[in-house]
Design a protein around this motif. Structure first.
Motif, short mmCIF file in Angstrom:
data_model
loop_
_atom_site.label_atom_id
_atom_site.label_comp_id
_atom_site.label_asym_id
_atom_site.label_seq_id
_atom_site.Cartn_x
_atom_site.Cartn_y
_atom_site.Cartn_z
N TYR A 105 23.17 -8.81 32.90
CA TYR A 105 23.00 -9.54 31.64
C TYR A 105 22.82 -8.60 30.45
N ASP A 107 20.93 -7.12 27.59
CA ASP A 107 19.49 -6.92 27.44
C ASP A 107 19.09 -6.73 25.97
N GLY A 109 18.07 -8.90 23.92
CA GLY A 109 16.86 -9.64 23.57
C GLY A 109 17.08 -11.01 22.98
N THR A 110 18.29 -11.34 22.51
CA THR A 110 18.52 -12.65 21.92
C THR A 110 19.01 -13.63 22.97
N THR A 111 18.58 -14.88 22.84
CA THR A 111 19.00 -15.90 23.79
C THR A 111 20.50 -16.14 23.72
N ASP A 112 21.06 -16.09 22.51
CA ASP A 112 22.48 -16.34 22.35
C ASP A 112 23.32 -15.28 23.05
N SER A 113 22.94 -14.02 22.91
CA SER A 113 23.70 -12.95 23.57
C SER A 113 23.55 -13.05 25.09
N PHE A 114 22.36 -13.46 25.54
CA PHE A 114 22.12 -13.63 26.97
C PHE A 114 23.03 -14.74 27.52
N ARG A 115 23.10 -15.84 26.79
CA ARG A 115 23.94 -16.97 27.20
C ARG A 115 25.40 -16.57 27.24
N SER A 116 25.86 -15.87 26.22
CA SER A 116 27.26 -15.44 26.17
C SER A 116 27.59 -14.47 27.29
#
Length: 298
Positions: A105, A107, A109-116
């Motif tokens: 994943y 790393d 730190g943002t939820t959006d980047s994690f989701r993408s």
């Protein structure tokens, strides 16, 4: 990795199916008779035979040393050393565990980047899985699973049992003679009576379970049909299976994911439903009616 395609061969290894074994199978029709002997020698003792010297492999395959060199070139490798390097990396991947795997994943730190990041990993796994699924293997799986003269037995490993259970829950709605086992201990009583009228559907993923492998080999001795769903590095059960379907297991976490394997299961279910046609629909209707009567007490 080789940067260019070898004339008359496949693309470079980076552009081919995930394992050396998969690349060999993909190239089989394009190989010469002598090169096929090398391919079969490697697959019969995979991957150990491919880690031998060119002389030892040529003796095993009963061909000349130059034939071995031409064979690896046909697979897209620039040298025998490069071919063996891929085999060694494959061996390491087969024994990887959540402790040794790095999370994929993002790393940042943002939820959006994690989701993408997660979406991209799953999409890639699905795309690569279905691109590499051989039509002939799927067709054979559909044929076996929809053959109502066969009794189906589904079993998985510690985690992959969820795939076996899902497949069984759907298959038994469309046809009879379907059994699910939580582990190899549950299947042993029935296994000793297996015949060619039985079909074992087994799910085995890396850090392959010794008891599952032994069970499949015993089923083969009993002349049962075997369908294997595994990862790109291939469970040893592939050596005795009639059908081998592999699926990618990359996930954002360090744990192997079952998104792509579950998609393959759903594809098998859809294929069986299409094959069985009216008989599947009639059975589903009868089950629905029986369920309604039980729930209402009528």
């Amino acid at each position: 990795m080789a940067e260019q395609s070898t004339e008359g061969g496949l693309d470079s290894p980076a552009q081919q199916p995930g394992t050396v074994a998969a690349r060999i199978r993909a190239a089989m029709e394009k190989l010469s008779t002598k090169e096929r002997q090398v391919a079969r020698a490697i697959l019969s003792q995979y991957p150990a035979a491919g880690l031998e010297t060119t002389q030892a492999l040529s003796e095993l395959a009963k061909v000349s040393g130059p034939t071995v060199v031409r064979f690896v070139a046909r697979l897209g490798y620039s040298s025998y050393r490069e071919f063996q390097s891929d085999l060694r990396h494959e061996l390491l991947a087969k024994t990887a565990s959540p402790v040794t795997l790095e999370p994929l994943y993002d790393d940042s730190g943002t939820t959006d980047s994690f989701r993408s990041s997660a979406l991209g990993i799953f999409q890639s796994g699905l795309t690569e899985t279905f691109k590499d699924l051989p039509e002939s293997e799927l067709e054979k799986a559909f044929e076996l699973l929809s053959n109502t003269d066969l009794t189906l037995h589904l079993v998985g490993g510690r985690f992959s049992r969820i795939l076996a259970e899902n497949a069984e829950l759907n298959l038994r709605q469309m046809r009879g003679g379907v059994h699910y086992y939580r582990d190899t201990r549950e299947i042993m009583t029935g296994l000793v009576g297996f015949t060619r009228k039985d079909c074992l559907i087994v799910f085995d993923f890396r850090r392959y379970q010794a008891d599952t492998i032994a069970m499949a080999r015993l089923a083969r001795e009993k002349r049962a049909q075997i369908i294997l769903l595994t990862d790109p590095w291939m469970s040893p059960i592939a050596e005795v299976a009639d059908v081998v379907l592999s699926a990618r297991v990359e996930a954002p976490s360090p744990f192997d994911g079952f998104v792509a394997p579950m998609a393959v299961v759903e594809t098998l279910i859809a294929g069986v439903h299409k094959r069985l046609g009216a008989s599947a629909r009639e059975r589903m209707l009868r089950l629905d009616e029986a369920s309604s009567r039980i729930e209402t007490g009528t």
